[in-house]
Design an enzyme around this catalytic site. Sequence first.
Site, mmCIF file in Angstrom:
data_model
loop_
_atom_site.group_PDB
_atom_site.id
_atom_site.type_symbol
_atom_site.label_atom_id
_atom_site.label_comp_id
_atom_site.label_asym_id
_atom_site.label_seq_id
_atom_site.Cartn_x
_atom_site.Cartn_y
_atom_site.Cartn_z
ATOM 1 N N GLY A 159 30.185 53.811 -19.584
ATOM 2 C CA GLY A 159 28.991 54.574 -19.210
ATOM 3 C C GLY A 159 29.190 56.081 -19.200
ATOM 4 O O GLY A 159 28.230 56.831 -19.053
ATOM 5 N N GLN A 218 14.603 71.341 -3.854
ATOM 6 C CA GLN A 218 15.464 71.619 -2.690
ATOM 7 C C GLN A 218 16.035 73.028 -2.887
ATOM 8 O O GLN A 218 17.146 73.195 -3.375
ATOM 9 C CB GLN A 218 16.579 70.584 -2.610
ATOM 10 C CG GLN A 218 16.046 69.165 -2.356
ATOM 11 C CD GLN A 218 17.155 68.135 -2.429
ATOM 12 O OE1 GLN A 218 17.928 67.975 -1.503
ATOM 13 N NE2 GLN A 218 17.244 67.444 -3.555
ATOM 14 N N ASP A 226 -1.806 73.813 -2.909
ATOM 15 C CA ASP A 226 -1.083 74.173 -1.680
ATOM 16 C C ASP A 226 -0.864 75.684 -1.639
ATOM 17 O O ASP A 226 -1.077 76.384 -2.642
ATOM 18 C CB ASP A 226 0.257 73.418 -1.559
ATOM 19 C CG ASP A 226 1.134 73.574 -2.785
ATOM 20 O OD1 ASP A 226 1.181 74.685 -3.352
ATOM 21 O OD2 ASP A 226 1.776 72.580 -3.172
ATOM 22 N N LYS A 254 -2.519 71.922 2.322
ATOM 23 C CA LYS A 254 -1.849 70.611 2.191
ATOM 24 C C LYS A 254 -0.745 70.473 3.228
ATOM 25 O O LYS A 254 -0.006 71.400 3.470
ATOM 26 C CB LYS A 254 -1.264 70.500 0.773
ATOM 27 C CG LYS A 254 -0.371 69.308 0.526
ATOM 28 C CD LYS A 254 0.162 69.309 -0.913
ATOM 29 C CE LYS A 254 1.568 69.840 -1.004
ATOM 30 N NZ LYS A 254 2.138 69.755 -2.362
ATOM 31 N N ARG A 270 2.636 68.060 4.041
ATOM 32 C CA ARG A 270 3.486 66.994 3.487
ATOM 33 C C ARG A 270 3.892 66.053 4.605
ATOM 34 O O ARG A 270 4.474 66.462 5.606
ATOM 35 C CB ARG A 270 4.721 67.590 2.778
ATOM 36 C CG ARG A 270 5.485 66.532 2.017
ATOM 37 C CD ARG A 270 6.409 67.075 0.942
ATOM 38 N NE ARG A 270 5.772 67.455 -0.306
ATOM 39 C CZ ARG A 270 5.332 66.594 -1.221
ATOM 40 N NH1 ARG A 270 5.413 65.298 -1.017
ATOM 41 N NH2 ARG A 270 4.789 67.025 -2.337
ATOM 42 N N ASP A 276 -0.928 73.517 -10.959
ATOM 43 C CA ASP A 276 0.298 73.277 -10.183
ATOM 44 C C ASP A 276 1.486 73.333 -11.127
ATOM 45 O O ASP A 276 1.331 73.214 -12.347
ATOM 46 C CB ASP A 276 0.220 71.898 -9.496
ATOM 47 C CG ASP A 276 1.045 71.858 -8.213
ATOM 48 O OD1 ASP A 276 1.827 72.786 -7.962
ATOM 49 O OD2 ASP A 276 0.899 70.874 -7.453
ATOM 50 N N THR A 283 4.658 62.298 -7.719
ATOM 51 C CA THR A 283 3.988 61.040 -7.347
ATOM 52 C C THR A 283 2.475 61.132 -7.558
ATOM 53 O O THR A 283 1.783 60.118 -7.509
ATOM 54 C CB THR A 283 4.221 60.735 -5.857
ATOM 55 O OG1 THR A 283 3.605 61.773 -5.082
ATOM 56 C CG2 THR A 283 5.702 60.640 -5.535
#
Length: 312
Positions: free
Chosen positions: A38, A97, A169, A192, A194, A218, A223
């Site tokens: 792999g 992040q 947002d 918005k 979360r 955006d 999702t």
Amino acid sequence: MDKLAVVTGNAHPELAKNICKYLKIKLSECLVGRFSEGEIRVKIEENIRGKDVFVIQPTCPPVNDNLMELLILCDALKRASAKRITAVMPYYGYARQDRKDQPRVPITAKLVANLISTAGAERVLTMDLHAGQIQGFFDIPLDHLFSVGVFVEYFEKLKLKDLVVVSPDVGGIKMARGYAKRLGAGLAIVDKRRISPEATEAVHILGDIEGKNIIIVDDLISTGSSLIEAVEILAKHGAKEIRAAVSHGVLCGSAIERIDKCKNLKELLISDSIPLDNSKKHPRIKVLSIAELLGEAIKRIHNEESVSSLFD
Ligand code: R5P
């Protein structure tokens, strides 16, 4: 242009081919496969010595595989004596992040920047970063492109009246302002919250949207929660036709089912920064290509011409 070379991993070979078509050059021969256990196996199949190499590899899902391919490609190119390596990541994964917003969490956007430089990339070319300040996570030159021109060209042809651009947002206001300015439209924001990494709630609307044609803009749809929540609250408050323009179509989890159920969303435009496989195709999703934009930026970087003037 004989010193220019474009290589690709398995993230988005079609985009790489289209960029080469624009540049009128051949995609460099390169093997990016797997060993039997792999591990990623890379071999540059042609002489790349002294070339200005652009590696087209958005770090989209499968994110870890695509990122690792990019790192290993950069390492192979460096050891093959490429003159300069540019990582071309129209979609920059791990970007969300980007700060310590909770105790004991990583800043992956910075970690990935470090990995890319360590692997041998000397420049980065990217588009519609989740947060502009990610540019500062790199200590090498970075060119940041915007897809707004590609989408605006499409919307101008629709000749929509009473237009309002909506950010789903607060973080997206700058992008929405850019669209509103170019389209001569009003501006509104959805407040918005979360609830979890997969769920959001649209609480309020700031701005006048009643009876207006709406374009929600955006940087990414993952999702689909942020977009669908925004569409539903706008529809509930009397918006007319609602369209959306989103730079990066990650479209994971139940995003497609959500879009399918959300009949108030007339059309979703995404760019081809991420490949759209058959399971993600939907009659109301339209893909606009950024191959020419990337190709032109590559040409200008190679020729040491201004990239920012692309947006004048
Ligand atoms: C948030 O800050 C981003 O700009 C997007 O609105 C968000 O990441 C989209 O994620 P999802 O589709 O899962 O709501």
